[in-house]
Design an enzyme around this catalytic site. Structure first.
Site, short mmCIF file in Angstrom:
data_model
loop_
_atom_site.label_atom_id
_atom_site.label_comp_id
_atom_site.label_asym_id
_atom_site.label_seq_id
_atom_site.Cartn_x
_atom_site.Cartn_y
_atom_site.Cartn_z
N GLY A 45 7.46 -0.44 30.66
CA GLY A 45 8.38 -1.50 31.07
C GLY A 45 9.68 -1.56 30.28
O GLY A 45 10.77 -1.63 30.86
N GLU A 89 -3.14 5.41 24.22
CA GLU A 89 -2.75 4.26 25.04
C GLU A 89 -4.00 3.44 25.39
O GLU A 89 -4.67 3.74 26.38
CB GLU A 89 -2.10 4.74 26.34
CG GLU A 89 -0.80 5.47 26.15
CD GLU A 89 0.17 5.20 27.29
OE1 GLU A 89 1.27 4.75 27.01
OE2 GLU A 89 -0.20 5.41 28.46
N HIS A 129 -2.61 9.75 32.31
CA HIS A 129 -2.24 8.33 32.18
C HIS A 129 -3.33 7.49 32.83
O HIS A 129 -3.90 7.88 33.85
CB HIS A 129 -0.88 8.09 32.87
CG HIS A 129 -0.31 6.75 32.53
ND1 HIS A 129 -0.77 5.59 33.11
CD2 HIS A 129 0.65 6.37 31.64
CE1 HIS A 129 -0.11 4.56 32.60
NE2 HIS A 129 0.76 5.02 31.69
C1 PEP Z 1 2.85 3.23 30.02
O1 PEP Z 1 3.24 3.21 31.17
O2 PEP Z 1 2.33 4.24 29.55
C2 PEP Z 1 3.02 2.03 29.19
C3 PEP Z 1 2.68 2.09 27.94
O3 PEP Z 1 3.52 0.93 29.81
P1 PEP Z 1 4.01 -0.42 29.09
O4 PEP Z 1 4.90 -0.03 27.95
O5 PEP Z 1 4.73 -1.16 30.15
O6 PEP Z 1 2.80 -1.12 28.58
#
Ligand code: PEP
Length: 249
Positions: free
Chosen positions: A232, A167, A98
Site C-alpha cells: 500500500g 511476510e 506472495h
Molecule cells: C505486500 O503486498 O507484500 C505487502 C506487504 O502489502 P502491505 O505493505 O500493503 O501490507
C-alpha cells in the site's frame, strides 16, 4: 543499515497510466547521490511493466513482475504470463510465493517450478514466506517457514539471485506489524534456516507487511534486515520516498 537496501514496491492490482507519472518523482529522487545505491524495484501489474521499463530506463530503478507461469515455452495458458514474457517486457525481478498468490492456488511445489523457470531467464526472484494468523496462534511459524523454504527451493542450487521476503500474512494490509524483538528473532531464524539449507552466508532477507513511513523508524532498528517489500505505502510517491529517506540516513 546499509545504503544498498532493497525497497520493493508491490502495486498488486492497483495503478494506471496516470499513476506511472507519479513515479517520476521517485526516479528523480533515486538519482540523489545519497540514495543512488538503494535497490528500488517496482512491481506493477503485468500490463504496466513495459511502460514502467521505458520510464525508468535511465535510472537505477528496476522493474519486476508479481508472479509468473511455470512453463518456459509459450503455450495455451490463457490469462498467464511466463518469465520469458516478463523479461521481454523489461522485468529483471519477479515476486513469487506472495500470500495473495498462494491464496489463489500457488502451492510450494508450483512456486518451486516458477522459481526454476524465472532463474533460467535470469530474473531475480523475491521469494515470499510467512505464516498465517492461525498458524502463528498454533505456534507453527517456524515449521511453516521451514517447509516453505525446503519445498520452494527443492533442487534449486545455492543462488544469490533469490532474495527472501518474510511476510507474516496477518501483517499484510492490516496495519499491524510484529513486535520488533520478535521480528528480529524471526529474521535471524530465517537467515539460519537458509544457511543450513544452502550454506549461504548472509542471505538477503527483507521484511514485508504494512510497512509505512510511520513505522519504518521502528522496523529499521533491525540492522540486519536487507530491505522492505512494500504494498500500500508504495503506491504514493511521497510515502515511498519517505520510507527510503527514513531508512537511509
Ligand atoms: C505486500 O503486498 O507484500 C505487502 C506487504 O502489502 P502491505 O505493505 O500493503 O501490507
Amino acid at each position: 543499515m546499509t545504503n544498498n537496501m532493497f525497497f520493493i514496491a508491490n502495486w498488486k492490482m492497483f495503478g494506471d497510466l496516470k499513476s506511472i507519472n507519479s513515479t517520476k518523482k521517485v526516479i528523480k529522487f533515486s538519482k540523489i547521490k545519497k540514495y543512488r545505491k538503494a535497490q528500488i524495484v517496482y512491481c506493477p501489474p503485468f500490463t504496466l511493466i513495459n511502460q514502467f521499463s521505458k520510464i525508468t530506463k535511465n535510472s537505477n530503478i528496476k522493474i519486476g513482475g508479481q508472479n509468473c507461469h511455470q512453463n518456459l515455452k509459450p503455450g495455451p495458458f490463457t490469462g498467464n504470463v511466463n518469465s520469458n514474457l516478463l523479461k521481454l517486457a523489461g522485468a529483471k525481478f519477479v515476486i513469487l510465493g506472495h500470500s495473495e498468490s498462494r491464496a489463489s492456488g500457488d502451492t510450494n511445489h508450483l512456486i518451486n517450478l516458477k522459481i526454476k523457470s524465472a532463474l533460467k531467464n535470469n530474473l531475480k526472484v523475491i521469494l515470499c514466506i510467512g505464516e498465517t494468523l492461525s498458524e502463528k496462534k498454533r505456534k507453527k511459524t517456524n515449521k511453516i517457514i521451514k517447509s516453505q523454504l525446503v519445498n520452494c527451493l527443492k533442487n534449486v542450487k545455492k543462488n544469490k539471485n533469490i532474495i527472501f521476503a518474510y511476510e507474516p500474512v496477518w501483517s499484510i494490509g492490516t496495519g499491524i506489524i510484529p513486535e520488533v524483538e520478535n521480528l528480529k528473532k524471526q529474521i535471524l531464524t530465517i537467515k539460519n534456516m537458509i544457511l543450513q539449507l544452502w550454506k549461504l552466508k548472509n542471505p538477503k532477507v527483507l521484511y514485508g507487511g504494512s510497512v509505512s513511513s510511520k513505522n519504518i523508524d521502528e522496523l529499521k532498528k533491525i540492522t540486519f534486515i536487507n530491505g522492505f517489500l512494500i504494498g500500500g505505502a508504495s503506491q504514493k510517491a511521497n510515502n515511498f520516498i519517505d520510507i527510503i529517506k527514513k531508512t537511509i540516513i
